[in-house]
Structure formats: C-alpha cells, structure tokens
Design an enzyme around this catalytic site. Structure first.
Site, PDB file in Angstrom:
ATOM      1  N   CYS A 204      58.894 -84.032 -22.121  1.00  0.00           N
ATOM      2  CA  CYS A 204      59.333 -85.142 -23.286  1.00  0.00           C
ATOM      3  C   CYS A 204      58.702 -85.037 -24.547  1.00  0.00           C
ATOM      4  CB  CYS A 204      59.162 -86.344 -22.784  1.00  0.00           C
ATOM      5  SG  CYS A 204      57.469 -87.056 -22.439  1.00  0.00           S
ATOM      6  N   CYS A 223      51.479 -87.822 -17.884  1.00  0.00           N
ATOM      7  CA  CYS A 223      52.239 -88.073 -19.054  1.00  0.00           C
ATOM      8  C   CYS A 223      52.470 -89.742 -19.097  1.00  0.00           C
ATOM      9  CB  CYS A 223      53.605 -87.280 -19.236  1.00  0.00           C
ATOM     10  SG  CYS A 223      54.656 -87.933 -20.554  1.00  0.00           S
ATOM     11  N   CYS A 226      56.942 -90.011 -19.279  1.00  0.00           N
ATOM     12  CA  CYS A 226      57.761 -89.611 -18.009  1.00  0.00           C
ATOM     13  C   CYS A 226      56.923 -89.396 -16.901  1.00  0.00           C
ATOM     14  CB  CYS A 226      58.617 -88.416 -18.379  1.00  0.00           C
ATOM     15  SG  CYS A 226      57.420 -86.638 -18.578  1.00  0.00           S
ATOM     16  N   ASP A 351      48.067 -57.819 -32.676  1.00  0.00           N
ATOM     17  CA  ASP A 351      47.447 -59.126 -33.364  1.00  0.00           C
ATOM     18  C   ASP A 351      46.049 -59.332 -32.646  1.00  0.00           C
ATOM     19  OD1 ASP A 351      46.893 -61.574 -34.606  1.00  0.00           O
ATOM     20  OD2 ASP A 351      48.825 -62.641 -33.853  1.00  0.00           O
TER      21      ASP A 351
END
Length: 433
Positions: A204, A223, A226, A351
């Site tokens: 979420c 969370c 949720c 990189d």
C-alpha cells in the site's frame, strides 16, 4: 544424447583449463550452440532442484549447503565455483550430473532468474535478502523483485524466505507451503548502520513500522494500514555470539559452532540450516557440516603472509555488503591495514556511485595505519576516504599486483582486503602467492 552433452562439456572444460581459464562457463556456452534447450534436457531426471539467491551471501549459503551434503555422503550437484548465470549452470548440470544424481543445489544470480527459468523450474527456492546492487544491471529493487515474482507465479515452488527482510517477504504470495527463517530480537546485537533501503510497505506504500532493527531493513516490521508484516518463522536463531567465529543456537536447541567470521554470516548459516532441515538432514549431520566449513572463495577467507600477518579477504559489491565488511575490524584492537579494490567492468556494473552510500565513518573508530586503494576506480575510493576524514596513510595504485605487494610490505598483524566482483579473483591470487 545426454552422454554426448556431458562428454562434450568435459572436453570443453579441459581445453579451457589448458588455456589458463577456469572452465566454468565455456562448456555451457558451447552446449547452447549445439542445442538451445540443453538445460531442460540435462535437468529432466532430477527430483529436487534448489535455487539459492539473494543480493549478498548466496555463494556462501550455497557452499555451506553443498559442504554439509558432501560431508553427509549425499549425491548431488552444486555450482560451488560460483558460476551462477545460465552458461555456468548448464556447465554444472552437464559436468557433475549423472544417471543416479537426483538433487541439485544451484546458486543463481538474481538477475539471471528469468533467463534460467525459461528452461528449468526449481522445486525449492531459498531467498536470503535484497539490497540495491548494480542498478545499471538489475534496475531498482522493486523492478528486480517484480521480475522475480513473475517467474515464480503459478509454478507451485516452495519458497524458503528470510522473514526479516520485507523485500523477501513480499514474494511469499508466489510460493506454496512457504518456510520462513529469521533471527530473534534479542539473539544478537548487530551494528546498526540505519535503514539504507526502502522502508515502505510494498502493498500500500505506507511507511513500515519497525519494532526492532537488526541492520539495514532487516528486522521486525508491520504496516499500519494493511496486513503486510513479518511472518512467523519455523527456524529462528535464538542466540548468537561472534568471537570472532560464529556460534549460534537455533530454536533454543543445541549450539552450532562454526569457523565463519562476520556477523552477517549468521543469516547465511541460518538459510543453509533451514534448507538442509527441509531436505531431511539430521541435526547431527547439519551441525557437523556447518561447523567444518572453511571459506576458500574470498568470502571471509583467512590468508597468512610470510611475515606472519593475516589478511581477511571478503567480497563486497554494494553498500550493505561493504558496510558489513568494513565493520569486521571493529573487534580488532591491534593496528590494522586495508586493501580496497574497485573495478567498474561490465559484471560489476559501471555505476560506482554506491560507494557514496556506504558508511565509511565505520573506519573512524578503528586503529588503521594504512589503506591501499586499487583497481580501475582506485582514485574514486581515495576521494571517498578523504571525505570521511580518515586519519590513515592512503596509498593509490590501480595495479592490483603492485597494490597487494604494498600491503604485504607492512608489518601489522592484521589486514582487511575488500575487492568488488571482477577484482576478487586477481586480488585473491596475488594475496595467496
């Protein structure tokens, strides 16, 4: 036809070794030229195919499993040399496989999962962790995990997952009869470098709430919006010490004494233990195997110099791995030296900005005399060290043999050598001379 493939692979490997190469990938490359579907055919008679992956520690975890199975007298194949992409995996099945071999333990590069699973599907999949790594190769973590999820979906694969890592846990919906492992809150106190990866719910987008952090994003979380949360584990480290080798207790059972240093290896040991238990090995055989494993592949490998000094060699190729490697010396009281080697070849990812995400301030509390920077990007390493304000003699030499010779010229009792991916083999070879 399988006999032909195996013989061709063995001949190719022998020729490659005569030419001074390792011979781990070329046999697979040759076999694919003969038959693009060769891996499917070579793997068709296996009852159990186990994949082992994760950003950090997959080689150590796979080799711990392989060593333990070997010490227990089991018949299996294992890409212990670390060739974990398609051609190396084909080579492993062709060269090591036989008519009576039914078990495969396969370390797999997380970026190669889609390509390999075009040909074979594992029965079990051990997934240890996800960190930002070679973004130009893999993309961001969300992209990598979504790609892996697409390969797992609908395949009825049993997933063996590190519940402490929310990035790993989010793959649970794609597995069947999943097994979870993790470390208890009070089992061991890791050095905390902060949460360096995303700490938001993958379902979420709300920020995850942490009840306890082991290190980085690994810990106990839920969370607030949720139902995404840390899963209950079947296998849990309930106590661990690192002095300097790891001793640990799983599920409050008997202690497992090992010859592995580096506290991050607690997770690798636990992942191996979990898979071995699911394969049906006894506690005694597992304890013997994990307890006798000694790294020789540049993962916390100990090498002695002629002058009596000891160097600990450890691969690091992303911020989380380098943080853990730099922290190895926190428990060393004597004066030490460092060799840091950074390349930007294709397999490394070109990189190298990730070195600026690494917490080099870890070094400020250590008793360091000299730091030798080497590899193609040695100057960037030296610049990064300058910005952390390290009070040590910094030497820059892009030539790896010359840099290793410089390290060997010092008389301190201990040194830490940390190369990245393509620098590992040459660094190891020079250190062992």
């Amino acid at each position: 036809m399988l006999a032909f493939y195996r013989n061709l692979a063995k001949l190719t490997r022998a020729a490659s070794k005569l030419a001074g190469k390792k011979g781990t990938d070329l046999p697979g490359k040759v076999l694919r030229k003969v038959d693009d579907n060769v891996l499917t055919k070579l793997a068709s008679d296996f009852d159990e195919i186990v994949f082992v992956t994760g950003t950090n520690g997959k080689t150590t975890t796979s080799n711990l499993i392989g060593h333990t199975l070997r010490s227990a007298g089991e018949n299996f194949i294992n890409n212990f040399e670390g060739a974990n992409m398609l051609d190396g995996i084909i080579s492993t099945f062709a060269i090591q496989g036989g008519n009576n071999t039914k078990l495969a333990i396969i370390e797999i590069d997380e970026g190669s999962i889609k390509r390999v699973m075009k040909y074979i599907t594992p029965t079990k999949f051990v997934i240890n962790n996800f960190f930002r790594d070679q973004i130009d190769r893999f993309g961001e973590i969300d992209t990598l995990i979504a790609t892996i999820g697409e390969q797992l979906e609908g395949k009825k694969i049993q997933l063996i997952l590190n519940s402490d890592d929310p990035f790993v846990t989010r793959l649970s919906k794609y597995g069947e009869d999943n097994i979870y492992f993790g470390i208890a809150k009070d089992a061991y106190q890791f050095s905390d470098f902060g949460i360096s990866e995303s700490k938001f719910c993958p379902n979420c987008g709300m920020e995850l709430i942490y009840d306890h952090v082991h290190y980085s994003q690994l810990g106990f979380y839920h969370c607030s919006k949720c139902n995404f949360e840390h899963q209950n584990v079947k296998y849990e480290v309930t106590k661990a010490t690192v002095e300097p080798f790891i001793n640990m207790t799983i599920n409050n059972g008997h202690a497992i004494e090992t010859k592995l240093a580096g506290d991050y290896n607690i997770y690798n040991l636990l992942a191996a233990y979990s898979l071995l238990k699911e394969l049906g090995l006894s506690e005694e055989k597992i304890a013997k195997g994990l307890g006798t494993y000694t790294p020789t592949n540049g993962r916390m490998q100990s090498i002695s110099f002629a002058n009596g000094s000891t160097v600990l060699l450890n691969l690091a190729k992303n911020p989380a791995g380098l943080n853990a490697s730099l922290a190895i010396a926190n428990s060393i009281k004597e004066e030490i030296n460092y060799l840091l080697v950074l390349n930007d070849n294709g397999a490394d990812g070109i990189d190298i900005s990730w070195i600026w995400d690494t917490d080099f301030d870890i070094l400020l509390g250590q008793n360091i005399n000299n730091i030798v920077c080497s590899g193609k990007r040695a100057k960037e390493l030296a610049l990064r060290l300058k910005y952390c304000g390290i009070n040590a003699n910094v030497v820059v030499n892009e030539d790896i043999p010359e840099a290793v010779a410089k390290l060997k010229s010092y008389n301190e009792k201990y040194a830490i050598a940390i190369p990245n991916y393509t620098a590992l083999v040459e660094t190891q070879r020079e250190l062992e001379k």
